[in-house]
Design a protein around this motif. Structure first.
Motif, PDB file in Angstrom:
ATOM      1  N   GLN A  22      17.482  -2.035  39.716  1.00 18.00           N
ATOM      2  CA  GLN A  22      16.632  -2.484  38.604  1.00 18.00           C
ATOM      3  C   GLN A  22      16.383  -3.985  38.698  1.00 18.00           C
ATOM      4  O   GLN A  22      15.255  -4.443  38.546  1.00 18.00           O
ATOM      5  CB  GLN A  22      17.285  -2.135  37.275  1.00 18.00           C
ATOM      6  N   ASN A  23      17.425  -4.756  38.967  1.00 16.83           N
ATOM      7  CA  ASN A  23      17.283  -6.208  39.073  1.00 16.83           C
ATOM      8  C   ASN A  23      16.350  -6.613  40.208  1.00 16.83           C
ATOM      9  O   ASN A  23      15.687  -7.641  40.130  1.00 16.83           O
ATOM     10  CB  ASN A  23      18.642  -6.869  39.265  1.00 16.83           C
ATOM     11  N   LEU A  24      16.313  -5.801  41.256  1.00 15.97           N
ATOM     12  CA  LEU A  24      15.439  -6.080  42.394  1.00 15.97           C
ATOM     13  C   LEU A  24      14.012  -5.585  42.163  1.00 15.97           C
ATOM     14  O   LEU A  24      13.141  -5.798  42.988  1.00 15.97           O
ATOM     15  CB  LEU A  24      16.008  -5.442  43.671  1.00 15.97           C
ATOM     16  N   GLY A  25      13.795  -4.880  41.064  1.00 11.85           N
ATOM     17  CA  GLY A  25      12.461  -4.394  40.740  1.00 11.85           C
ATOM     18  C   GLY A  25      12.097  -3.090  41.422  1.00 11.85           C
ATOM     19  O   GLY A  25      10.920  -2.753  41.540  1.00 11.85           O
ATOM     20  N   VAL A  26      13.077  -2.348  41.896  1.00 10.34           N
ATOM     21  CA  VAL A  26      12.832  -1.064  42.549  1.00 10.34           C
ATOM     22  C   VAL A  26      12.442  -0.042  41.477  1.00 10.34           C
ATOM     23  O   VAL A  26      13.160   0.134  40.496  1.00 10.34           O
ATOM     24  CB  VAL A  26      14.083  -0.571  43.312  1.00 10.34           C
ATOM     25  N   SER A  27      11.299   0.606  41.666  1.00 11.14           N
ATOM     26  CA  SER A  27      10.863   1.617  40.706  1.00 11.14           C
ATOM     27  C   SER A  27      11.538   2.947  41.001  1.00 11.14           C
ATOM     28  O   SER A  27      12.073   3.166  42.097  1.00 11.14           O
ATOM     29  CB  SER A  27       9.348   1.792  40.765  1.00 11.14           C
ATOM     30  N   LYS A  28      11.490   3.836  40.024  1.00  8.43           N
ATOM     31  CA  LYS A  28      12.053   5.172  40.237  1.00  8.43           C
ATOM     32  C   LYS A  28      11.325   5.866  41.383  1.00  8.43           C
ATOM     33  O   LYS A  28      11.946   6.553  42.181  1.00  8.43           O
ATOM     34  CB  LYS A  28      11.940   6.006  38.964  1.00  8.43           C
ATOM     35  N   GLU A  29      10.026   5.682  41.451  1.00  2.00           N
ATOM     36  CA  GLU A  29       9.248   6.317  42.514  1.00  2.00           C
ATOM     37  C   GLU A  29       9.658   5.785  43.894  1.00  2.00           C
ATOM     38  O   GLU A  29       9.799   6.554  44.842  1.00  2.00           O
ATOM     39  CB  GLU A  29       7.751   6.112  42.283  1.00  2.00           C
ATOM     40  N   GLN A  30       9.860   4.488  44.007  1.00  2.00           N
ATOM     41  CA  GLN A  30      10.311   3.912  45.274  1.00  2.00           C
ATOM     42  C   GLN A  30      11.685   4.471  45.657  1.00  2.00           C
ATOM     43  O   GLN A  30      11.933   4.771  46.823  1.00  2.00           O
ATOM     44  CB  GLN A  30      10.386   2.387  45.175  1.00  2.00           C
ATOM     45  N   PHE A  31      12.567   4.606  44.686  1.00  2.39           N
ATOM     46  CA  PHE A  31      13.895   5.142  44.955  1.00  2.39           C
ATOM     47  C   PHE A  31      13.815   6.595  45.394  1.00  2.39           C
ATOM     48  O   PHE A  31      14.494   7.011  46.336  1.00  2.39           O
ATOM     49  CB  PHE A  31      14.785   4.982  43.720  1.00  2.39           C
ATOM     50  N   ARG A  32      12.946   7.369  44.728  1.00  4.57           N
ATOM     51  CA  ARG A  32      12.750   8.772  45.129  1.00  4.57           C
ATOM     52  C   ARG A  32      12.218   8.864  46.556  1.00  4.57           C
ATOM     53  O   ARG A  32      12.651   9.708  47.334  1.00  4.57           O
ATOM     54  CB  ARG A  32      11.766   9.458  44.182  1.00  4.57           C
ATOM     55  N   GLU A  33      11.264   7.996  46.893  1.00  3.52           N
ATOM     56  CA  GLU A  33      10.705   7.986  48.251  1.00  3.52           C
ATOM     57  C   GLU A  33      11.799   7.676  49.270  1.00  3.52           C
ATOM     58  O   GLU A  33      11.855   8.292  50.345  1.00  3.52           O
ATOM     59  CB  GLU A  33       9.577   6.976  48.355  1.00  3.52           C
ATOM     60  N   TYR A  34      12.659   6.745  48.955  1.00  6.89           N
ATOM     61  CA  TYR A  34      13.772   6.398  49.837  1.00  6.89           C
ATOM     62  C   TYR A  34      14.683   7.604  50.049  1.00  6.89           C
ATOM     63  O   TYR A  34      15.079   7.915  51.175  1.00  6.89           O
ATOM     64  CB  TYR A  34      14.550   5.222  49.246  1.00  6.89           C
ATOM     65  N   LEU A  35      15.005   8.297  48.955  1.00  7.37           N
ATOM     66  CA  LEU A  35      15.867   9.482  49.066  1.00  7.37           C
ATOM     67  C   LEU A  35      15.199  10.573  49.903  1.00  7.37           C
ATOM     68  O   LEU A  35      15.853  11.217  50.732  1.00  7.37           O
ATOM     69  CB  LEU A  35      16.202  10.022  47.681  1.00  7.37           C
ATOM     70  N   GLU A  36      13.917  10.793  49.677  1.00  8.39           N
ATOM     71  CA  GLU A  36      13.193  11.809  50.446  1.00  8.39           C
ATOM     72  C   GLU A  36      13.152  11.455  51.929  1.00  8.39           C
ATOM     73  O   GLU A  36      13.302  12.324  52.782  1.00  8.39           O
ATOM     74  CB  GLU A  36      11.770  11.978  49.902  1.00  8.39           C
ATOM     75  N   PHE A  37      12.964  10.178  52.243  1.00  7.15           N
ATOM     76  CA  PHE A  37      12.952   9.745  53.629  1.00  7.15           C
ATOM     77  C   PHE A  37      14.304   9.987  54.284  1.00  7.15           C
ATOM     78  O   PHE A  37      14.386  10.506  55.402  1.00  7.15           O
ATOM     79  CB  PHE A  37      12.568   8.263  53.736  1.00  7.15           C
ATOM     80  N   ASN A  38      15.376   9.648  53.593  1.00 13.19           N
ATOM     81  CA  ASN A  38      16.721   9.883  54.140  1.00 13.19           C
ATOM     82  C   ASN A  38      17.000  11.364  54.317  1.00 13.19           C
ATOM     83  O   ASN A  38      17.626  11.774  55.302  1.00 13.19           O
ATOM     84  CB  ASN A  38      17.787   9.242  53.241  1.00 13.19           C
ATOM     85  N   LYS A  39      16.541  12.166  53.388  1.00 10.56           N
ATOM     86  CA  LYS A  39      16.696  13.615  53.495  1.00 10.56           C
ATOM     87  C   LYS A  39      15.943  14.126  54.730  1.00 10.56           C
ATOM     88  O   LYS A  39      16.471  14.937  55.503  1.00 10.56           O
ATOM     89  CB  LYS A  39      16.142  14.257  52.226  1.00 10.56           C
ATOM     90  N   TRP A  40      14.739  13.632  54.928  1.00 12.29           N
ATOM     91  CA  TRP A  40      13.939  14.024  56.099  1.00 12.29           C
ATOM     92  C   TRP A  40      14.656  13.603  57.390  1.00 12.29           C
ATOM     93  O   TRP A  40      14.725  14.384  58.328  1.00 12.29           O
ATOM     94  CB  TRP A  40      12.563  13.358  56.016  1.00 12.29           C
ATOM     95  N   GLN A  41      15.200  12.374  57.417  1.00 13.91           N
ATOM     96  CA  GLN A  41      15.917  11.908  58.599  1.00 13.91           C
ATOM     97  C   GLN A  41      17.107  12.807  58.902  1.00 13.91           C
ATOM     98  O   GLN A  41      17.359  13.158  60.058  1.00 13.91           O
ATOM     99  CB  GLN A  41      16.427  10.467  58.390  1.00 13.91           C
ATOM    100  N   ASP A  42      17.860  13.182  57.888  1.00 18.90           N
ATOM    101  CA  ASP A  42      19.017  14.077  58.078  1.00 18.90           C
ATOM    102  C   ASP A  42      18.574  15.415  58.647  1.00 18.90           C
ATOM    103  O   ASP A  42      19.245  15.981  59.518  1.00 18.90           O
ATOM    104  CB  ASP A  42      19.785  14.282  56.769  1.00 18.90           C
ATOM    105  N   GLU A  43      17.463  15.949  58.148  1.00 16.84           N
ATOM    106  CA  GLU A  43      16.947  17.222  58.646  1.00 16.84           C
ATOM    107  C   GLU A  43      16.535  17.111  60.104  1.00 16.84           C
ATOM    108  O   GLU A  43      16.771  18.027  60.892  1.00 16.84           O
ATOM    109  CB  GLU A  43      15.761  17.695  57.791  1.00 16.84           C
ATOM    110  N   GLN A  44      15.932  15.982  60.473  1.00 11.50           N
ATOM    111  CA  GLN A  44      15.521  15.770  61.850  1.00 11.50           C
ATOM    112  C   GLN A  44      16.738  15.729  62.775  1.00 11.50           C
ATOM    113  O   GLN A  44      16.720  16.280  63.865  1.00 11.50           O
ATOM    114  CB  GLN A  44      14.702  14.476  61.985  1.00 11.50           C
ATOM    115  N   LYS A  45      17.783  15.065  62.325  1.00 10.15           N
ATOM    116  CA  LYS A  45      19.001  14.964  63.130  1.00 10.15           C
ATOM    117  C   LYS A  45      19.656  16.337  63.313  1.00 10.15           C
ATOM    118  O   LYS A  45      20.163  16.642  64.374  1.00 10.15           O
ATOM    119  CB  LYS A  45      19.993  14.009  62.467  1.00 10.15           C
ATOM    120  N   SER A  46      19.651  17.139  62.239  1.00 10.21           N
ATOM    121  CA  SER A  46      20.300  18.437  62.341  1.00 10.21           C
ATOM    122  C   SER A  46      19.477  19.422  63.169  1.00 10.21           C
ATOM    123  O   SER A  46      20.009  20.408  63.676  1.00 10.21           O
ATOM    124  CB  SER A  46      20.559  19.013  60.945  1.00 10.21           C
TER     125      SER A  46
END
Length: 109
Positions: free
Chosen positions: A83-107
């Motif tokens: 919040q202090n850095l100004g990260v929006s909920k949407e940006q955080f969701r995008e980050y989580l989705e990207f990490n989820k995609w990366q994990d799927e690619q690795k598996s």
């Protein structure tokens, strides 16, 4: 749903829309648009300010009730830092989705 919770809690506290807007530091039109669910993605700062002015927890504001799942201090600190850095909920969701995609690619390798 968030807007409905805010409106219900505000009315339970006998607070007008104008009072809540003024006390929270947000425009009356913006608070109204949240309450009427025309704006459905309020910022973390908005939610934090509104919960403070309504004197309820974020959990209660979001879900209309307290739940058993309480964030530990580490998660609270992480959310505060984002919040202090100004990260929006949407940006955080995008980050989580990207990490989820990366994990799927690795598996899939």
């Amino acid at each position: 749903m968030i807007g409905e919770h805010i409106k219900r809690i505000r009315k339970e506290k006998h607070m007008t829309l104008s009072e809540l807007a003024e006390r929270s530091g947000f425009a009356k039109s913006y608070v109204s648009s949240i309450e009427r669910n025309r704006q459905t993605n309020p910022s973390i700062q908005f939610l934090e300010n509104i919960s403070k002015e309504l004197d309820v927890s974020l959990t209660y504001l979001l879900y209309g009730k307290e739940n058993d799942r309480v964030l530990d201090k580490g998660w609270e600190n992480l959310i505060q830092e984002a919040q202090n850095l100004g990260v929006s909920k949407e940006q955080f969701r995008e980050y989580l989705e990207f990490n989820k995609w990366q994990d799927e690619q690795k598996s899939n390798m």
